[in-house]
Design an enzyme around this catalytic site. Sequence first.
Site, short mmCIF file in Angstrom:
data_model
loop_
_atom_site.label_atom_id
_atom_site.label_comp_id
_atom_site.label_asym_id
_atom_site.label_seq_id
_atom_site.Cartn_x
_atom_site.Cartn_y
_atom_site.Cartn_z
N THR A 90 -4.31 7.59 -21.41
CA THR A 90 -4.01 6.25 -20.95
C THR A 90 -2.52 6.05 -21.19
OG1 THR A 90 -4.42 5.32 -23.13
CG2 THR A 90 -6.27 5.29 -21.60
N ASP A 110 -8.37 14.79 -23.90
CA ASP A 110 -8.14 13.38 -23.58
C ASP A 110 -7.39 12.78 -24.77
OD1 ASP A 110 -8.25 10.66 -23.29
OD2 ASP A 110 -10.37 10.59 -22.73
N TYR A 134 0.84 -1.20 0.00
CA TYR A 134 0.00 0.00 0.00
C TYR A 134 0.87 1.25 0.00
CZ TYR A 134 -4.95 -0.86 0.20
OH TYR A 134 -6.23 -1.15 -0.16
N GLU A 158 -0.76 4.65 -0.23
CA GLU A 158 -1.70 5.79 -0.32
C GLU A 158 -0.97 7.09 -0.05
OE1 GLU A 158 -5.01 5.14 2.27
OE2 GLU A 158 -5.97 3.74 0.90
N LYS A 193 -1.92 2.73 -24.78
CA LYS A 193 -2.24 2.76 -26.21
C LYS A 193 -0.96 3.12 -26.99
CE LYS A 193 -7.04 3.39 -25.02
NZ LYS A 193 -8.24 4.24 -25.02
N ARG A 213 -1.36 -1.00 -18.67
CA ARG A 213 -2.73 -0.50 -18.65
C ARG A 213 -2.89 0.50 -17.50
NH1 ARG A 213 -6.63 -2.15 -21.64
NH2 ARG A 213 -5.11 -3.34 -22.81
C1 PLP Z 1 -9.30 4.35 -24.26
C2 PLP Z 1 -9.84 5.66 -23.92
C3 PLP Z 1 -10.11 6.02 -22.59
C4 PLP Z 1 -10.25 5.08 -21.43
O1 PLP Z 1 -9.37 4.26 -21.08
P1 PLP Z 1 -9.61 3.11 -20.01
O2 PLP Z 1 -8.22 2.93 -19.51
O3 PLP Z 1 -10.17 1.96 -20.77
O4 PLP Z 1 -10.52 3.61 -18.95
C5 PLP Z 1 -10.48 7.32 -22.32
N1 PLP Z 1 -10.60 8.22 -23.30
C6 PLP Z 1 -10.39 7.90 -24.58
C7 PLP Z 1 -10.54 8.95 -25.62
C8 PLP Z 1 -10.00 6.62 -24.93
O5 PLP Z 1 -9.84 6.29 -26.20
#
Ligand code: PLP
Length: 415
Positions: free
Chosen positions: A224, A198, A51, A53, A227, A233
Site C-alpha cells: 500500500t 506483501d 480518464y 486508461e 501506511k 490511500r
Molecule cells: C493494509 C494491508 C493490505 C490492504 O490494503 P487496502 O489498501 O486496505 O486494500 C494488504 N495487505 C496487507 C498485509 C495489509 O496490511
Amino acid sequence: MLNLKKTDPEIADLLEKEKQRQIQGLELIASENLVSKAVLEVMGSIFTNKYAEGYPGKRYYGGCEFYDVAEDLARERMKKLFGAEHANVQPHSGTQANMAIYFATMECGKDRMMSMSLSQGGHLSHGSPVSFSGKMYQVTQYGVDLETEMLDYGIVEELAKKVRPRLIVCGASAYPRRIDFKAFQEIADGVGAQCMADIAHIAGLCATGVHETSVGVVDFTTTTTHKTLRGPRGGAILCDKEYAQMVDKAVFPGMQGGPLMHTIAAKAVCLKEALQPSFTEYNRQIVKNAQKIADVLLDAGLRLVSGGTDNHLLLIDLSDRGITGLEAEIALGRAGITVNKNTIPRETRSPFVTSGLRIGTPAITTRGMKEAEMEQIGALIAQVLRDIHDEAVIRKVKDEVVALASRFPIYPELA
Ligand SMILES: *Cc1c(COP(=O)(O)O)cnc(C)c1O
C-alpha cells in the site's frame, strides 16, 4: 472549504469534527499515517477529472500528456526508492495489488496458494474464506509457532512440500517481528512456486533499510502507499523486468478500469518525500518509538505477543487480564487513544471481540513525537488498561492526551 460549506453543510460539518478528532487524539492504529499538505493538495485537485486508461504513451483517451509525465514520475521514483526494475503504481489499493498478482500467477478456481492466516497476523486478501482470494483459489495457511509466536520457516517449508502451491504469499498486518523474505523465496523455489511479499505495513521500513527489503529478493512485491510509506490511500507493485508485462496486463485491463490519476500524482509526491534523507530518519524513529512503548508496557506487567517488536507495531495480549480487545479498544478510545482490537496467536474469541490490541507508531512519529512522549503514552495506555471501568482515570488520561497532542500539531496552520 467555502464551497463545500455552501453545497453540503452536512459533510462539511463531519469534516470539521473529524479534523478535531485527528488534531486532539493520538492515532495508534498501526496501518495509519498522516500525509503531508503537499500530498493532500494533489489528492484534492483537478487531476481527478480525467480518464487515463492504459499506461504512459499508450492511453485509450486523448489529452493525457500531463498524466503521462505524472505517472512516469511516480513509477521512476518508486523504482529508485526500492531499487526495483519495474513498478506499477495503478492499483487502487493494497488488496487490488494482491489481486493483480493472483491474476497474473494463478488460474482461478484451480490453483493453490499458501499464506499466513488472518488470525495469526495475515491479511484478508491473502486467502481468507470471506475474501475473493479465499473463494477463487485453494488456500492453505501457515501460522506462527505457538511457543515463540514467531514464524518457523521449517514448518512453512514442510507445508509447502505437502501442498505444492503455485504461489506462496508472505507479509502480514499484525506481526511484530522481522520477516525473512529470502527464506520464503527459497522455499518457493524448492517446490516450483512463485513468491509474493506483501509489504503493505512495512514498505517505509523496507525502502530505508530499517527492515530487509523484499525487492530483488522475491518474485513480486506488493504494497500500500498509505501506511509507513506515508502517501495517499492506494497500492503499488514492484518486480523484475521479466514480469513487467504480465503484471501491467493483470492490473489493466485485467482488473481495473481508469486509474485514479489524482492519487497517482499524489503517490509521486509522497515518493519524492520518501527519497529525502529525513524519511530514513523517520522510519528509524518509528521503530525506536514502538520499542520504547513496548518496554514501558512490559515494565507495567503487560504481556506482548512474541515478547516485543522489531518493527512499527506491537500486540498486547490481554488474555490474562480478564478483559477483551474490544473492551480495551473502547476504553482507550474514550481516553482519546485510537487503537484496534486484534486477534492473537492463541485466540479463543471471535474477531469482533478478540483478546489482543494492536498498537503502531507511524502516525505519532509523523507528528514528531520521540522516546520521551512514548514513555508518557505507554504509561497512559497502562493506566487505562489497569481498570477500564475507572471513569476518573479515563477523564484524566483524556486531558493528558489532548495536552500532549496540542504540542505536536498535525497541520499547524489548521489548528
Ligand atoms: C493494509 C494491508 C493490505 C490492504 O490494503 P487496502 O489498501 O486496505 O486494500 C494488504 N495487505 C496487507 C498485509 C495489509 O496490511
